[in-house]
Scaffold this motif. Structure first.
Motif, PDB file in Angstrom:
ATOM      1  N   ALA A 341      45.636  47.417  31.877  1.00 19.06           N
ATOM      2  CA  ALA A 341      44.500  46.499  31.907  1.00 19.06           C
ATOM      3  C   ALA A 341      43.993  46.308  33.329  1.00 19.06           C
ATOM      4  O   ALA A 341      42.775  46.314  33.579  1.00 19.06           O
ATOM      5  CB  ALA A 341      44.910  45.153  31.311  1.00 19.06           C
ATOM      6  N   ALA A 342      44.903  46.157  34.286  1.00 16.83           N
ATOM      7  CA  ALA A 342      44.492  45.972  35.683  1.00 16.83           C
ATOM      8  C   ALA A 342      43.724  47.188  36.186  1.00 16.83           C
ATOM      9  O   ALA A 342      42.699  47.054  36.873  1.00 16.83           O
ATOM     10  CB  ALA A 342      45.721  45.714  36.547  1.00 16.83           C
ATOM     11  N   GLY A 343      44.205  48.389  35.848  1.00 18.78           N
ATOM     12  CA  GLY A 343      43.499  49.597  36.266  1.00 18.78           C
ATOM     13  C   GLY A 343      42.120  49.697  35.638  1.00 18.78           C
ATOM     14  O   GLY A 343      41.139  50.056  36.316  1.00 18.78           O
ATOM     15  N   MET A 344      41.996  49.383  34.341  1.00 18.05           N
ATOM     16  CA  MET A 344      40.695  49.442  33.674  1.00 18.05           C
ATOM     17  C   MET A 344      39.715  48.433  34.264  1.00 18.05           C
ATOM     18  O   MET A 344      38.534  48.727  34.460  1.00 18.05           O
ATOM     19  CB  MET A 344      40.858  49.215  32.174  1.00 18.05           C
ATOM     20  N   ILE A 345      40.198  47.234  34.537  1.00 14.57           N
ATOM     21  CA  ILE A 345      39.332  46.200  35.105  1.00 14.57           C
ATOM     22  C   ILE A 345      38.842  46.615  36.495  1.00 14.57           C
ATOM     23  O   ILE A 345      37.656  46.489  36.824  1.00 14.57           O
ATOM     24  CB  ILE A 345      40.071  44.844  35.173  1.00 14.57           C
ATOM     25  N   ALA A 346      39.760  47.119  37.320  1.00 11.90           N
ATOM     26  CA  ALA A 346      39.380  47.542  38.675  1.00 11.90           C
ATOM     27  C   ALA A 346      38.341  48.660  38.627  1.00 11.90           C
ATOM     28  O   ALA A 346      37.368  48.660  39.397  1.00 11.90           O
ATOM     29  CB  ALA A 346      40.616  47.989  39.452  1.00 11.90           C
ATOM     30  N   VAL A 486      35.830  39.128  36.969  1.00 15.32           N
ATOM     31  CA  VAL A 486      36.974  39.700  36.255  1.00 15.32           C
ATOM     32  C   VAL A 486      36.923  39.310  34.778  1.00 15.32           C
ATOM     33  O   VAL A 486      37.195  40.130  33.890  1.00 15.32           O
ATOM     34  CB  VAL A 486      38.295  39.245  36.896  1.00 15.32           C
ATOM     35  N   VAL A 487      36.549  38.078  34.496  1.00 18.81           N
ATOM     36  CA  VAL A 487      36.409  37.658  33.094  1.00 18.81           C
ATOM     37  C   VAL A 487      35.323  38.471  32.408  1.00 18.81           C
ATOM     38  O   VAL A 487      35.495  38.921  31.259  1.00 18.81           O
ATOM     39  CB  VAL A 487      36.087  36.150  33.010  1.00 18.81           C
TER      40      VAL A 487
END
Length: 509
Positions: A341-346, A486-487
């Protein structure tokens, strides 16, 4: 006006034998005749009719003044020989043009021959020294044979200087290319860049190249990058026979116009660089090509070692995180989901590949400090009292102290994420009360990814929330707990984030 017989007094000797038949040339030698007398242009072309060197004929260009000479030289920087009259629109027009060609245009390759009908006005030694002239002739002294000899001499000089310059430029491109390829961190980008640099090194004329990769020696080959005739095959088509033959060789191939080189890789796979169309390279050019290929093999080997080191680091990171999750009666799949999830968001937010990889691989360390929290607090089923909550909050600082002195990028990023992932956008978080952009971007991403996944997961103190409720909570905390951007990314990526839960489901204990 001069006649042909005046300009080229034919010698009593036998005429020059005709040149041996040669194959049709690829390109002619360009010769610029610069003279204000049209008859000079005509008789010069006639005298050199049928001239060839290295199988290439002459192509004549014409200028009738110093100004036209410079304009033609600027438009055709590959002119090999300039036959230049001294006196045209002015007594020094030719000399001025010669100086401008060398200094203003920076053309050091063209061979300049001064022709003059008034030799006394410009002493030969002084002219050659001052104006970088290759030859100096009186118009009436040249026989046809002498003109042939002069043309051979000038063209050989031009050819050799051009070859040295081409090799010098190739060496410069090689030197410029090597730092770039050694800094690339992905095999496909390294392959594409190597073919681009090879095309520049060889002039790009007729070069066909492909970098192939196989997961195992007997497995299917796929193209990491391709150029020339291999570009179509890389999209769709059978493996060309010559490439297939190179794949069956144990060693490297060095033929006249075909090269192949095995490139290092890890995990039991292999990579092959295959080139054809390099027959036109000069010996020095081929040496440069061989040097580039050797360095390319080193670059791929460095990439292999780097990938192995990074994979080891990632494995250690996940193992450390899983050790904490096990104490916390959770599973490592939570870490995998938060990592993805962190990678996709970034990536959604436009971070470069380095930052995306950094947050993806450092995210599992966000709760590493919980290793210092007692079990009775860490796994308490009811609500923590004030003292217990105070102890629980120390896990952020514990994780920071564990990782802050690490030399590896992933561990240093993990230290910052561990320290700041409980900070809140409005400044009400802990341990430092940071707010807004004071919080590291990676920590802001992991904070939201962690809460998003935790709300949808089983915990000793709660049951999983449905997606609708999770998203409502994220929107409610937008600009309070979480970075608004981010949201917004989570709302856009929600289906993909939930799909990772299918691939990495919670395991009932």
């Amino acid at each position: 006006m001069m006649t042909f017989d005046d300009l080229f007094a034919r010698p009593p000797a036998d005429p020059v034998p005709p040149a041996s038949p040669v194959a049709p040339p690829v390109a002619p030698w360009k010769v610029l005749i610069a003279d204000d007398d049209a008859a000079i242009h005509a008789v010069t072309e006639l005298a050199l009719e049928g001239f060839r060197m290295d199988g290439r004929p002459l192509a004549f260009l014409h200028a009738y003044s110093g100004v036209e000479t410079l304009q033609c030289m600027a438009e055709h920087p590959d002119i090999a020989v300039l036959l230049l009259d001294v006196v045209m629109e002015s007594d020094s027009a030719g000399l001025d043009a010669a100086k401008a060609v060398r200094e203003r245009l920076g053309n050091r390759q063209v061979r300049i021959v001064l022709n003059t009908g008034q030799p006394g006005s410009a002493p030969e030694a002084d002219i050659i020294a001052r104006y970088d002239i290759d030859n100096y002739r009186e118009k009436g002294e040249l026989t046809e044979r002498q003109l042939f000899t002069l043309m051979y001499s000038c063209l050989r000089g031009y050819r050799d200087i051009a070859a040295v310059e081409q090799s010098r430029q190739g060496l410069r491109r090689l030197v410029d290319a090597l730092p770039r390829i050694f800094h690339l961190t992905a095999a496909d980008r390294l392959a594409r860049t190597c073919l681009e640099q090879l095309a520049g090194l060889t002039g790009g004329v007729g070069l066909n190249g492909v970098v192939l990769e196989q997961d195992r020696p007997d497995g299917p080959a796929r193209a990491l990058a391709a150029c020339g005739r291999f570009a179509e095959w890389a999209e769709d088509g059978p493996l060309p026979p010559d490439v297939l033959a190179a794949l069956t060789l144990d060693g490297n191939l060095r033929e006249h116009d075909r090269w192949s080189e095995w490139l290092p890789t890890g995990g039991g796979g292999r990579r092959l660089l295959y080139l054809d169309g390099v027959a036109a390279a000069t010996p020095l050019g081929r040496d440069l090509l061989a040097l580039f290929v050797r360095n390319l093999a080193v670059a791929f080997d460095n990439l292999r070692l780097k990938e192995e080191i990074e994979e080891t680091q990632r494995e250690i990171v996940f193992r450390l995180g899983e050790a904490v999750e096990t104490r916390n009666q959770e599973t490592g799949n939570h870490l995998k989901r938060v990592s993805e999830a962190a990678g996709m968001i970034a990536a959604y937010l436009g971070y470069d590949e380095t930052m995306v990889s950094r947050v993806r691989y450092a995210a599992p360390l966000h709760d590493i400090g919980k290793i210092g929290i007692p079990d009775h607090i860490l796994n308490k089923r009811g609500q923590l009292d004030a003292e217990e909550w105070k102890v629980m909050q120390t896990h952020a600082d514990i994780g920071w102290r564990m990782l802050k002195d690490a030399r590896q990028d992933i561990l240093r990023a993990g230290a910052v994420i561990s320290l700041q992932h409980h900070e809140k956008w409005d400044g009400t978080g802990y341990p430092r009360g940071l707010r807004g952009d004071e919080i590291d971007p990676l920590a802001r991403i992991v904070a939201a990814a962690d809460v998003f996944d935790a709300l949808g997961s089983h915990r000793p103190y709660k049951t999983p929330w449905p997606l609708e409720r999770i998203l409502e909570h994220m929107v409610k905390e937008r600009g309070r707990h979480f970075d608004p951007t981010v949201v917004d990314a989570i709302l856009a990526l929600a289906p993909a984030l939930m799909e990772s839960r299918t691939r990495y489901p919670d395991i009932e204990r």
